[in-house]
Design an enzyme around this catalytic site. Sequence first.
Site, PDB file in Angstrom:
ATOM      1  N   GLY A  14      57.923  54.657  22.010  1.00 31.84           N
ATOM      2  CA  GLY A  14      56.750  53.779  22.122  1.00 31.84           C
ATOM      3  C   GLY A  14      56.639  52.691  21.078  1.00 31.84           C
ATOM      4  O   GLY A  14      55.552  52.179  20.833  1.00 31.84           O
ATOM      5  N   SER A  15      57.773  52.303  20.464  1.00 29.26           N
ATOM      6  CA  SER A  15      57.656  51.249  19.451  1.00 29.26           C
ATOM      7  C   SER A  15      57.338  49.888  20.085  1.00 29.26           C
ATOM      8  O   SER A  15      56.639  49.069  19.489  1.00 29.26           O
ATOM      9  CB  SER A  15      58.923  51.171  18.595  1.00 29.26           C
ATOM     10  OG  SER A  15      60.011  50.669  19.335  1.00 29.26           O
ATOM     11  N   ASN A  16      57.809  49.659  21.293  1.00 29.76           N
ATOM     12  CA  ASN A  16      57.444  48.411  21.971  1.00 29.76           C
ATOM     13  C   ASN A  16      55.971  48.417  22.376  1.00 29.76           C
ATOM     14  O   ASN A  16      55.290  47.393  22.278  1.00 29.76           O
ATOM     15  CB  ASN A  16      58.341  48.175  23.189  1.00 29.76           C
ATOM     16  CG  ASN A  16      59.664  47.556  22.788  1.00 29.76           C
ATOM     17  OD1 ASN A  16      59.719  46.387  22.408  1.00 29.76           O
ATOM     18  ND2 ASN A  16      60.735  48.336  22.834  1.00 29.76           N
ATOM     19  N   MET A  92      61.489  55.160  31.612  1.00 31.88           N
ATOM     20  CA  MET A  92      62.820  55.590  32.040  1.00 31.88           C
ATOM     21  C   MET A  92      62.909  55.960  33.514  1.00 31.88           C
ATOM     22  O   MET A  92      63.934  56.437  33.972  1.00 31.88           O
ATOM     23  CB  MET A  92      63.304  56.764  31.163  1.00 31.88           C
ATOM     24  CG  MET A  92      63.405  56.440  29.684  1.00 31.88           C
ATOM     25  SD  MET A  92      64.280  54.899  29.336  1.00 31.88           S
ATOM     26  CE  MET A  92      65.966  55.496  29.421  1.00 31.88           C
ATOM     27  N   ASN A 109      59.480  43.942  32.263  1.00 30.15           N
ATOM     28  CA  ASN A 109      60.241  44.984  31.577  1.00 30.15           C
ATOM     29  C   ASN A 109      60.925  44.371  30.360  1.00 30.15           C
ATOM     30  O   ASN A 109      61.201  43.167  30.337  1.00 30.15           O
ATOM     31  CB  ASN A 109      61.306  45.541  32.535  1.00 30.15           C
ATOM     32  CG  ASN A 109      62.143  46.650  31.916  1.00 30.15           C
ATOM     33  OD1 ASN A 109      61.625  47.535  31.230  1.00 30.15           O
ATOM     34  ND2 ASN A 109      63.448  46.610  32.146  1.00 30.15           N
ATOM     35  N   HIS A 111      64.399  44.851  28.064  1.00 29.49           N
ATOM     36  CA  HIS A 111      65.702  45.516  28.124  1.00 29.49           C
ATOM     37  C   HIS A 111      66.537  45.107  26.896  1.00 29.49           C
ATOM     38  O   HIS A 111      66.588  43.935  26.538  1.00 29.49           O
ATOM     39  CB  HIS A 111      66.431  45.116  29.409  1.00 29.49           C
ATOM     40  CG  HIS A 111      67.732  45.839  29.564  1.00 29.49           C
ATOM     41  ND1 HIS A 111      67.805  47.151  30.004  1.00 29.49           N
ATOM     42  CD2 HIS A 111      69.002  45.463  29.283  1.00 29.49           C
ATOM     43  CE1 HIS A 111      69.069  47.539  29.992  1.00 29.49           C
ATOM     44  NE2 HIS A 111      69.815  46.538  29.558  1.00 29.49           N
ATOM     45  N   GLU A 176      63.045  42.723  20.022  1.00 27.36           N
ATOM     46  CA  GLU A 176      62.237  43.183  21.172  1.00 27.36           C
ATOM     47  C   GLU A 176      60.755  43.144  20.824  1.00 27.36           C
ATOM     48  O   GLU A 176      59.914  42.752  21.642  1.00 27.36           O
ATOM     49  CB  GLU A 176      62.616  44.623  21.552  1.00 27.36           C
ATOM     50  CG  GLU A 176      63.999  44.782  22.120  1.00 27.36           C
ATOM     51  CD  GLU A 176      64.266  46.234  22.518  1.00 27.36           C
ATOM     52  OE1 GLU A 176      63.380  46.865  23.110  1.00 27.36           O
ATOM     53  OE2 GLU A 176      65.369  46.732  22.232  1.00 27.36           O
TER      54      GLU A 176
HETATM   55  C1  GRF Z   1      63.844  49.819  24.023  1.00 26.74           C
HETATM   56  O1  GRF Z   1      65.099  49.542  23.457  1.00 26.74           O
HETATM   57  C2  GRF Z   1      63.655  49.088  25.324  1.00 26.74           C
HETATM   58  O2  GRF Z   1      64.277  47.850  25.353  1.00 26.74           O
HETATM   59  C3  GRF Z   1      64.317  50.012  26.309  1.00 26.74           C
HETATM   60  O3  GRF Z   1      63.980  51.292  25.868  1.00 26.74           O
HETATM   61  C4  GRF Z   1      63.741  51.265  24.468  1.00 26.74           C
HETATM   62  C5  GRF Z   1      62.361  51.824  24.246  1.00 26.74           C
HETATM   63  O4  GRF Z   1      62.031  51.938  22.898  1.00 26.74           O
HETATM   64  N1  GRF Z   1      63.915  49.697  27.655  1.00 26.74           N
HETATM   65  P1  GRF Z   1      60.542  52.233  22.478  1.00 26.74           P
HETATM   66  O5  GRF Z   1      60.129  53.501  23.228  1.00 26.74           O
HETATM   67  O6  GRF Z   1      59.695  51.081  22.878  1.00 26.74           O
HETATM   68  O7  GRF Z   1      60.557  52.449  21.002  1.00 26.74           O
END
Ligand code: GRF
Length: 223
Positions: A14-16, A92, A109, A111, A176
């Site tokens: 969940g860092s994004n 996922m 999304n 990526h 990201e």
């Molecule tokens: C990220 O690298 C994103 O690009 C990919 O999955 C990863 C998720 O990381 N789709 P986080 O859970 O957001 O830390």
Amino acid sequence: MAKLRVAVLASGRGSNLQSVLDACAKGLVNAEVVAVVSDDPDSQAMQRARKAKVPAHGIAPGGKGMRAQHEAEVQRVLDEARPEIIVLAGYMRVLSPAFCQAWRGRIVNIHPSLLPAFQGRDGQGDALAHGVKVTGCTTHFVDETVDGGPIILQAAVLVRDGDTRDTLADRVLAAEHQLLPRTIDLFQKGRLSLEGRRVRILRGDSWRTKLPTLPDVLYGEGY
Ligand code: GRF
């Protein structure tokens, strides 16, 4: 102006998601996360949502043959939360064509590669194994293909000689965390014009001059 209502779907760390929550909290993006949905009720993403006092919905997949039911449950939560955009941040699960079509132009999304190269689960590892000298990350609209929808933003990251999968992934991840909130910002400002497979970014401000940029990262048009 009312804040853009955002729903985030996330499976793991969940860092994004956190980058979006932080950008909203700082007022960098005129948006609010109205729901977080995770297919893993115990994920760190769920913890981050709760900490930010955002409604967090853990919906565990029911196993083989239960995809439609799981997705219907996700859709029910979304119907209630009324988001204007859905953000897949490390989600996922593959969404059905019907779901993608229903949200067409309103689902994005992130990526960890320069698409269309290295689609799939390990964009960073695959890029390193292939021996590319430059990789990066991409935000894109989601269509019924996996990692194949119209590209919104890209940032290119240099691959270094001594890189391991994890050192490379860390540098890509930092980019990201910039691209995803910026993508939501552009959407909120009505600056994303979807023309066939191409996304035209309409004129406006730039985050390159507003926020610190990362060393050795090349930001594509729109950042
Ligand atoms: C990220 O690298 C994103 O690009 C990919 O999955 C990863 C998720 O990381 N789709 P986080 O859970 O957001 O830390």
